[in-house]
Design an enzyme around this catalytic site. Structure first.
Site, PDB file in Angstrom:
ATOM      1  N   ASP A   1       0.822  -1.220   0.000  1.00 47.79           N
ATOM      2  CA  ASP A   1       0.000   0.000   0.000  1.00 47.79           C
ATOM      3  C   ASP A   1       0.857   1.272   0.000  1.00 47.79           C
ATOM      4  OD1 ASP A   1      -2.124  -1.858   0.441  1.00 47.79           O
ATOM      5  OD2 ASP A   1      -1.898  -1.649   2.613  1.00 47.79           O
TER       6      ASP A   1
ATOM      7  N   GLU B   1     -11.447   0.167  -3.202  1.00 49.37           N
ATOM      8  CA  GLU B   1     -10.602   0.718  -2.123  1.00 49.37           C
ATOM      9  C   GLU B   1      -9.404   1.422  -2.763  1.00 49.37           C
ATOM     10  OE1 GLU B   1      -9.447  -2.717   0.214  1.00 49.37           O
ATOM     11  OE2 GLU B   1      -8.221  -3.541  -1.393  1.00 49.37           O
TER      12      GLU B   1
END
Ligand code: FUB
Length: 338
Positions: free
Chosen positions: A31, A238
């Protein structure tokens, strides 16, 4: 997020074909939110660990406990791990699952934004403040008022305004909210209904609170209609990120269960954004999550895959690859493996 069977993947061969290598190998990272601060590249990733927690669709096996900041002098330079910048044990309101973070810089202070589950099991977004880009960061005692769900991404516009984008479905709990209010009976829309949308809120001058009620960010198809829940090769799941290129705002995100990083373009940080295509085709591992950052006049996609762990979905590694814009401002799709 379910674990997918790794069927007969030859990881030596896959790594030969990979367009880039893990930036660090001594820990698992994911991420990546990349920024240039003070002329240097700083990457704010999740720090993946093996927790032994069984896989489920809510991502309970993503049981991360702390954050490390990685820096690089230039894009080909050595990636330096600055050690633990913030640990869940130091955050009074957070119990577990330190998921995808981001950071921002204002007036000599650095702000680390991070989602975690509170003691009621609800994801909220916290902020911690430091005097250096690599931390350490001191957390605020409470989560940001009015925050919920996961994956904060903070965009600094050219006029000095900062906006936070956030939200993620399934384990990220966005489907439990309507109009910023939680109700455990809420579920995802039906396939023929409009998909759930990411959320935006302008940050206050102190960077510690929202300056306004969070709002939905509309993602439209080429006819101006909201993308549908059943359009899961294009709808938001997301991993929000926003960058600006030649006066246009680019909202990029993961489609989750179809594993693409897609983007949509607009004329305001609030959107609406019109779907424009794919930036990254699926990587090894279930999740895909990225950031886009300009370094020395070139644009780069920071992303992750699970090739180093030989396909373990919650043990990922951060990578970087250059992206190319076409004349019309659209982005060429990257294949992570040649
Ligand atoms: O790393 C945990 C979660 O997986 C992130 O918050 C999501 O974006 C996905 O990458």
């Amino acid at each position: 997020m379910p674990e997918e069977p790794i069927e007969h993947i030859d990881f030596n061969e896959l790594n030969e074909r990979a367009i880039s290598k893990p930036l660090v190998k001594h820990i698992y990272t994911a991420d990546p939110s990349a920024h240039v601060f003070d002329g240097k590249i700083y990457i704010y990733p999740s720090h993946d660990i093996e927790s032994g927690i069984p896989f489920d669709d809510l991502g309970s096996h993503f049981a991360m406990e702390d954050y490390h900041v990685i820096s690089m002098e230039d894009i080909d330079g050595e990636a330096v791990d600055h050690g633990v910048a913030l640990h869940v044990n130091d955050v009074p309101w957070a119990e577990k699952q330190m998921w995808a973070p981001d950071a921002a810089h204002k007036n000599g202070k650095y702000y680390l934004y991070f989602p975690a589950r509170d003691y009621d099991g609800r994801f909220k977004i916290g902020v911690a403040v430091g005097n250096a880009p690599e931390g350490p960061f001191v957390p605020q005692p409470e989560a940001i008022k009015g925050s919920y769900s996961i994956d904060p991404a903070v965009f600094e516009d050219e006029d000095g305004s900062y906006y936070m984008y956030f939200g993620g479905i399934w384990g990220g709990q966005l489907q439990k909210y309507r109009n910023n209010t939680y109700d455990s009976s809420h579920e995802l829309p039906k396939p023929n209904e409009a998909a759930l949308l990411p959320i935006i809120a302008k940050l206050g001058d102190d960077m510690l609170e929202f300056a306004e009620e969070p709002k939905e960010v509309r993602i439209l198809d080429e006819e101006g209609n909201l993308l549908l829940e059943g359009d899961n090769e294009r709808r938001f799941f997301e991993a929000s990120w926003v960058h600006k290129y030649r006066g246009k705002y680019y909202f990029s995100y993961s489609t989750g269960d179809t594993h693409y990083i897609c983007y949509a373009m607009g004329d305001s940080p609030y959107g609406p954004f019109t779907y424009a295509g794919r930036i990254l085709n699926p990587v090894v591992g279930w999740t895909s999550h990225h950031s886009i950052c300009e370094v020395d006049g070139k644009w780069y996609l920071f992303y992750h895959d699970s090739s180093l762990s030989k396909g373990v979905t919650h043990l990922r590694s951060v990578k970087v690859a250059e992206i190319e814009y076409h004349q019309d401002g659209t982005i060429a799709t990257l294949d992570p493996y040649k």
